[in-house]
Each structure stands twice: as structure tokens, then as C-alpha cells.
Design a protein around this motif. Structure first.
Motif, PDB file in Angstrom:
ATOM      1  N   PHE A 301       3.381   5.980  25.756  1.00  0.00           N
ATOM      2  CA  PHE A 301       3.075   6.854  24.618  1.00  0.00           C
ATOM      3  C   PHE A 301       3.959   6.526  23.422  1.00  0.00           C
ATOM      4  N   VAL A 302       5.228   6.264  23.670  1.00  0.00           N
ATOM      5  CA  VAL A 302       6.134   5.872  22.580  1.00  0.00           C
ATOM      6  C   VAL A 302       5.686   4.555  21.961  1.00  0.00           C
ATOM      7  N   LEU A 303       5.329   3.590  22.810  1.00  0.00           N
ATOM      8  CA  LEU A 303       4.845   2.304  22.293  1.00  0.00           C
ATOM      9  C   LEU A 303       3.548   2.479  21.524  1.00  0.00           C
ATOM     10  N   PHE A 304       2.671   3.351  21.993  1.00  0.00           N
ATOM     11  CA  PHE A 304       1.415   3.638  21.295  1.00  0.00           C
ATOM     12  C   PHE A 304       1.682   4.168  19.889  1.00  0.00           C
ATOM     13  N   LEU A 305       2.623   5.087  19.769  1.00  0.00           N
ATOM     14  CA  LEU A 305       2.944   5.649  18.457  1.00  0.00           C
ATOM     15  C   LEU A 305       3.536   4.588  17.534  1.00  0.00           C
ATOM     16  N   ILE A 306       4.405   3.741  18.086  1.00  0.00           N
ATOM     17  CA  ILE A 306       5.029   2.705  17.258  1.00  0.00           C
ATOM     18  C   ILE A 306       3.979   1.732  16.723  1.00  0.00           C
ATOM     19  N   THR A 307       3.121   1.234  17.601  1.00  0.00           N
ATOM     20  CA  THR A 307       2.099   0.285  17.165  1.00  0.00           C
ATOM     21  C   THR A 307       1.086   0.950  16.235  1.00  0.00           C
ATOM     22  N   LEU A 308       0.789   2.215  16.460  1.00  0.00           N
ATOM     23  CA  LEU A 308      -0.136   2.927  15.579  1.00  0.00           C
ATOM     24  C   LEU A 308       0.432   3.036  14.172  1.00  0.00           C
ATOM     25  N   VAL A 309       1.719   3.353  14.080  1.00  0.00           N
ATOM     26  CA  VAL A 309       2.355   3.444  12.761  1.00  0.00           C
ATOM     27  C   VAL A 309       2.375   2.084  12.074  1.00  0.00           C
ATOM     28  N   VAL A 310       2.738   1.040  12.817  1.00  0.00           N
ATOM     29  CA  VAL A 310       2.803  -0.302  12.232  1.00  0.00           C
ATOM     30  C   VAL A 310       1.434  -0.745  11.724  1.00  0.00           C
ATOM     31  N   ASN A 311       0.396  -0.578  12.533  1.00  0.00           N
ATOM     32  CA  ASN A 311      -0.940  -1.000  12.132  1.00  0.00           C
ATOM     33  C   ASN A 311      -1.493  -0.147  10.996  1.00  0.00           C
ATOM     34  N   THR A 312      -1.154   1.136  10.972  1.00  0.00           N
ATOM     35  CA  THR A 312      -1.613   1.995   9.885  1.00  0.00           C
ATOM     36  C   THR A 312      -0.975   1.584   8.557  1.00  0.00           C
ATOM     37  N   VAL A 313       0.318   1.323   8.594  1.00  0.00           N
ATOM     38  CA  VAL A 313       0.996   0.864   7.388  1.00  0.00           C
ATOM     39  C   VAL A 313       0.414  -0.467   6.917  1.00  0.00           C
ATOM     40  N   ALA A 314       0.120  -1.362   7.860  1.00  0.00           N
ATOM     41  CA  ALA A 314      -0.476  -2.651   7.496  1.00  0.00           C
ATOM     42  C   ALA A 314      -1.827  -2.455   6.830  1.00  0.00           C
ATOM     43  N   ALA A 315      -2.658  -1.561   7.368  1.00  0.00           N
ATOM     44  CA  ALA A 315      -3.972  -1.307   6.783  1.00  0.00           C
ATOM     45  C   ALA A 315      -3.852  -0.718   5.382  1.00  0.00           C
ATOM     46  N   VAL A 316      -2.901   0.181   5.201  1.00  0.00           N
ATOM     47  CA  VAL A 316      -2.705   0.778   3.883  1.00  0.00           C
ATOM     48  C   VAL A 316      -2.259  -0.274   2.874  1.00  0.00           C
ATOM     49  N   VAL A 317      -1.354  -1.159   3.284  1.00  0.00           N
ATOM     50  CA  VAL A 317      -0.877  -2.210   2.381  1.00  0.00           C
ATOM     51  C   VAL A 317      -2.011  -3.140   1.986  1.00  0.00           C
ATOM     52  N   VAL A 318      -2.847  -3.527   2.948  1.00  0.00           N
ATOM     53  CA  VAL A 318      -3.967  -4.418   2.639  1.00  0.00           C
ATOM     54  C   VAL A 318      -4.959  -3.741   1.702  1.00  0.00           C
ATOM     55  N   ASN A 319      -5.263  -2.472   1.945  1.00  0.00           N
ATOM     56  CA  ASN A 319      -6.244  -1.766   1.118  1.00  0.00           C
ATOM     57  C   ASN A 319      -5.750  -1.534  -0.298  1.00  0.00           C
ATOM     58  N   ARG A 320      -4.452  -1.377  -0.474  1.00  0.00           N
ATOM     59  CA  ARG A 320      -3.905  -1.143  -1.802  1.00  0.00           C
ATOM     60  C   ARG A 320      -3.545  -2.411  -2.554  1.00  0.00           C
ATOM     61  N   SER A 321      -3.727  -3.557  -1.914  1.00  0.00           N
ATOM     62  CA  SER A 321      -3.397  -4.812  -2.575  1.00  0.00           C
ATOM     63  C   SER A 321      -4.456  -5.155  -3.608  1.00  0.00           C
ATOM     64  N   ARG A 322      -4.143  -6.167  -4.409  1.00  0.00           N
ATOM     65  CA  ARG A 322      -5.051  -6.589  -5.471  1.00  0.00           C
ATOM     66  C   ARG A 322      -6.142  -7.496  -4.935  1.00  0.00           C
ATOM     67  N   SER A 323      -6.117  -7.799  -3.660  1.00  0.00           N
ATOM     68  CA  SER A 323      -7.014  -8.780  -3.070  1.00  0.00           C
ATOM     69  C   SER A 323      -8.467  -8.440  -3.341  1.00  0.00           C
ATOM     70  N   GLY A 324      -9.215  -9.415  -3.815  1.00  0.00           N
ATOM     71  CA  GLY A 324     -10.636  -9.245  -4.071  1.00  0.00           C
ATOM     72  C   GLY A 324     -10.968  -8.789  -5.474  1.00  0.00           C
ATOM     73  N   ALA A 325      -9.979  -8.397  -6.266  1.00  0.00           N
ATOM     74  CA  ALA A 325     -10.246  -7.936  -7.616  1.00  0.00           C
ATOM     75  C   ALA A 325     -10.643  -9.101  -8.503  1.00  0.00           C
ATOM     76  N   GLY A 326     -11.693  -8.918  -9.240  1.00  0.00           N
ATOM     77  CA  GLY A 326     -12.111  -9.908 -10.216  1.00  0.00           C
ATOM     78  C   GLY A 326     -12.832 -11.103  -9.626  1.00  0.00           C
ATOM     79  N   VAL A 327     -13.263 -11.034  -8.377  1.00  0.00           N
ATOM     80  CA  VAL A 327     -13.961 -12.151  -7.759  1.00  0.00           C
ATOM     81  C   VAL A 327     -15.431 -12.068  -8.106  1.00  0.00           C
ATOM     82  N   ASP A 328     -16.011 -13.172  -8.540  1.00  0.00           N
ATOM     83  CA  ASP A 328     -17.443 -13.205  -8.887  1.00  0.00           C
ATOM     84  C   ASP A 328     -18.274 -13.249  -7.607  1.00  0.00           C
TER      85      ASP A 328
END
Length: 328
Positions: A301-328
Motif C-alpha cells: 500500500f505504501v509503494l502504491f501511494l508512492i508510485t501513484l504520486v510520482v505518476n500523477t505528478v508526471a502526468a501533470v507536468v506533461v499536460n502543462r508543458s508547451r508540447s504540441g503548441a503551434g504544430v500544424d
């Protein structure tokens, strides 16, 4: 003369036909993933409650795992989990970044599909194969590298090995094997494809106009990469690295095959012996009693929480990045 209705027609945004079916299916699948993830967390939390209630905070501060003596704690295994994951990312990050840059910016067009397929194939290789590869092929050479690191960087605590003389005429190779360092090298090959795939996808979305503008102003290809591609893909680099870190934290089979179990908090990654949460569960699950099983599920359960937090932060960082902006 008939009066003309000049009122604007109301536009409906509701999906119809095949679009409605697709939207409903996607929404159902997405909700199912959330329900399954939440169900796993609730199950682990329910099973872990008796152990957490009995041992309290000592479950997180105790280093030994001796159920027969009623002494149980995950401080040592958490330290080992972080050590193996950090070693893995130390090797995986530069490999993933340079491979992604080569595929997206340097590789010939005819070669790119083959390289992408090879990276995806690496991600599909079973963990047991990487574990055997690390045990039989990597560990003997990793022990020699560990000896070299101790000889030249042994004054740094993380590269020290107790009760050994690195300059001895005959060195004891068994003191440098089955360590977090050896396991981290094997795990790095397992997390590298995931991180590389995310980085490559983000780099490929860099606006061509910005790249061409940098080249037109006289920048070299490497100058264009450092001034356009890397800043554009910063979110993907961070997100891919953290997704790889989440995978490294939970890797099991390769670690079980390589490391020698040792319940001790130590920063010395080159020294034999360590334990991770996942390897502890895999090694003790078969012979565990009811109370011991609850303790193992609490660690999970502790490992589940740790990996969940890490993956959630990663998803938030990717979604808030500039990636894909201005692509035709």
C-alpha cells in the motif's frame, strides 16, 4: 410577403451517431480505469489497516523485518527501493534522452520506424529476461566497475564499501555483487524504453517553423536542438523521467534475482545486500501467515501511494508543458 425568421439557429454540441458511441465508450473505459485503480487502493488500504493500527509509526521507522519476533518495519526496504530506482534513473535518463534526440533529429527517415519498433520491443521484453541478463552478464562486469568506483571515489560515502581494501592484490568480488548498483543497471534497461518513448513523442511535435527559423538564422543542428527542441520538450523530458522512475520503484523480478536481501539502511550502493518493497513482497508472500500477509500488503500500500504520486505528478507536468503548441 412572408416574414423571414432572422434569429440565429442554435448549434447543438451534443454528439450523435458514431461520435456519441465513441464518446460514451471512451468515457466508460476512462471511468473503469479510475474505478479499478481506486478499488486497488481501497483493497490495499483495508488489508493494511490492522498492521498500521498495531505498529503505528514504528512500521515506517523500524528497519528489521522479523515477523516471528513481532518486529516489522519498512524503513530499510524503502531506502533500498529508492536506491535501486535512483541508480536505474542515473543510467536510464541519459540513454533515453540521447536515443530520443537521435531518432527525432538525426536518424534517416527510412531508419526511424525500425528504431521506434526496437525501442517498443525493449519495453515488451519480460522482466525475467532482464533479470537473467543482469544476473549472468551484467553483474560480473558491474562488480569490476564498482571496484573502480571505490578506488577512485571511495572517499564519497555512497561509493564506499566497508571492511574491504580496494587496492588489495586479490580483491573479493563477492563484496560488490548482488547490490543496489547491480540491480539498478538491470532496471535501467527496463525503464529506458518508456522514458524514451515519451521524450521522442514530445520532440517530434516541435513546430517545424521554429526549427527552420533557427537554422535560417545560422544555428547549427545542435544549436537548434538546444535552443528550440529541448526547451519545447522540457515537460516531456521531466514527465518521461518521472514515469520511468515510477516503473523503477515497483520493479520486482529483476531485483529479486539480483540482490541479496539485507534489512539495513545504508547509503552505500556498491555494497552487497539491499531490499526493495516489491522484492520483499515477492520473496515473503508464499510463506506468509495471515498477520504477515497484512504486513506485506501494508508495504504494498505504501509503494502504491508512492508510485501513484510520482505518476500523477508526471502526468501533470506533461499536460502543462508547451508540447504540441503551434504544430500544424
Amino acid at each position: 410577403m412572408a416574414e423571414v425568421d432572422v434569429r440565429p439557429r442554435r448549434i447543438s454540441r451534443a454528439s450523435t451517431g458514431a461520435d456519441a458511441v465513441f464518446a460514451l465508450g471512451a468515457r466508460t473505459i476512462g471511468a473503469s480505469v479510475l474505478v479499478i485503480t481506486g478499488g486497488v487502493g481501497l483493497f490495499l488500504g483495508y488489508q493494511a489497516y490492522p498492521t498500521l493500527k498495531r505498529y503505528g509509526w514504528s512500521f515506517f521507522t523500524e528497519t528489521q523485518w522479523q515477523p516471528d519476533q513481532d518486529v516489522i518495519g519498512i524503513a530499510a526496504v524503502l531506502c533500498g527501493t529508492v536506491s535501486v530506482a535512483l541508480v536505474a534513473m542515473f543510467f536510464a535518463f541519459p540513454l533515453a534522452l540521447t536515443t530520443a534526440l537521435y531518432i527525432s533529429e538525426y536518424a534517416p527517415a527510412r531508419l526511424k520506424p525500425t528504431l521506434v519498433a526496437l525501442i517498443d520491443l525493449m519495453a515488451a521484453v519480460p522482466s525475467i529476461v532482464y533479470g537473467l541478463w543482469g544476473f549472468f552478464l551484467i553483474m560480473p562486469h558491474a562488480a569490476e566497475l564498482a571496484l573502480w568506483l571505490q578506488q577512485h571515489l571511495g572517499w564519497i560515502p555512497v561509493f564506499a564499501v566497508e571492511d574491504t581494501d580496494p587496492d588489495a592484490a586479490i580483491w573479493d568480488a563477492t563484496r560488490y555483487t548482488a547490490s543496489a548498483f547491480c540491480a539498478g543497471i538491470a532496471v535501467s534497461m527496463m525503464v529506458m524504453p518508456m522514458a524514451c518513448a515519451v521524450m521522442r513523442q514530445v520532440f517530434s511535435q516541435t513546430p517545424p517553423g521554429e526549427k527552420e527559423a533557427a537554422l535560417a538564422l545560422g544555428a547549427t543542428r545542435w544549436g537548434m536542438i538546444t535552443s528550440v527542441v529541448l526547451p519545447f520538450g522540457r515537460g516531456g523530458i521531466i514527465g518521461g523521467t518521472m514515469l520511468g522512475l515510477g516503473r523503477a520503484l515497483g520493479e520486482t523480478i529483476a531485483v529479486v534475482l539480483i540482490v541479496s536481501p539485507a534489512f539495513e539502511i545504508k547509503p552505500r550502493i556498491l555494497e552487497v545486500g539491499t531490499t526493495t518493497v516489491s522484492s520483499l513482497i515477492a520473496g515473503r508472500f508464499g510463506e506468509a501467515s495471515t498477520s504477515q500477509l497484512s504486513a506485506l500488503l501494508a508495504a504494498g500500500f505504501v509503494l502504491f501511494l508512492i508510485t501513484l504520486v510520482v505518476n500523477t505528478v508526471a502526468a501533470v507536468v506533461v499536460n502543462r508543458s508547451r508540447s504540441g503548441a503551434g504544430v500544424d
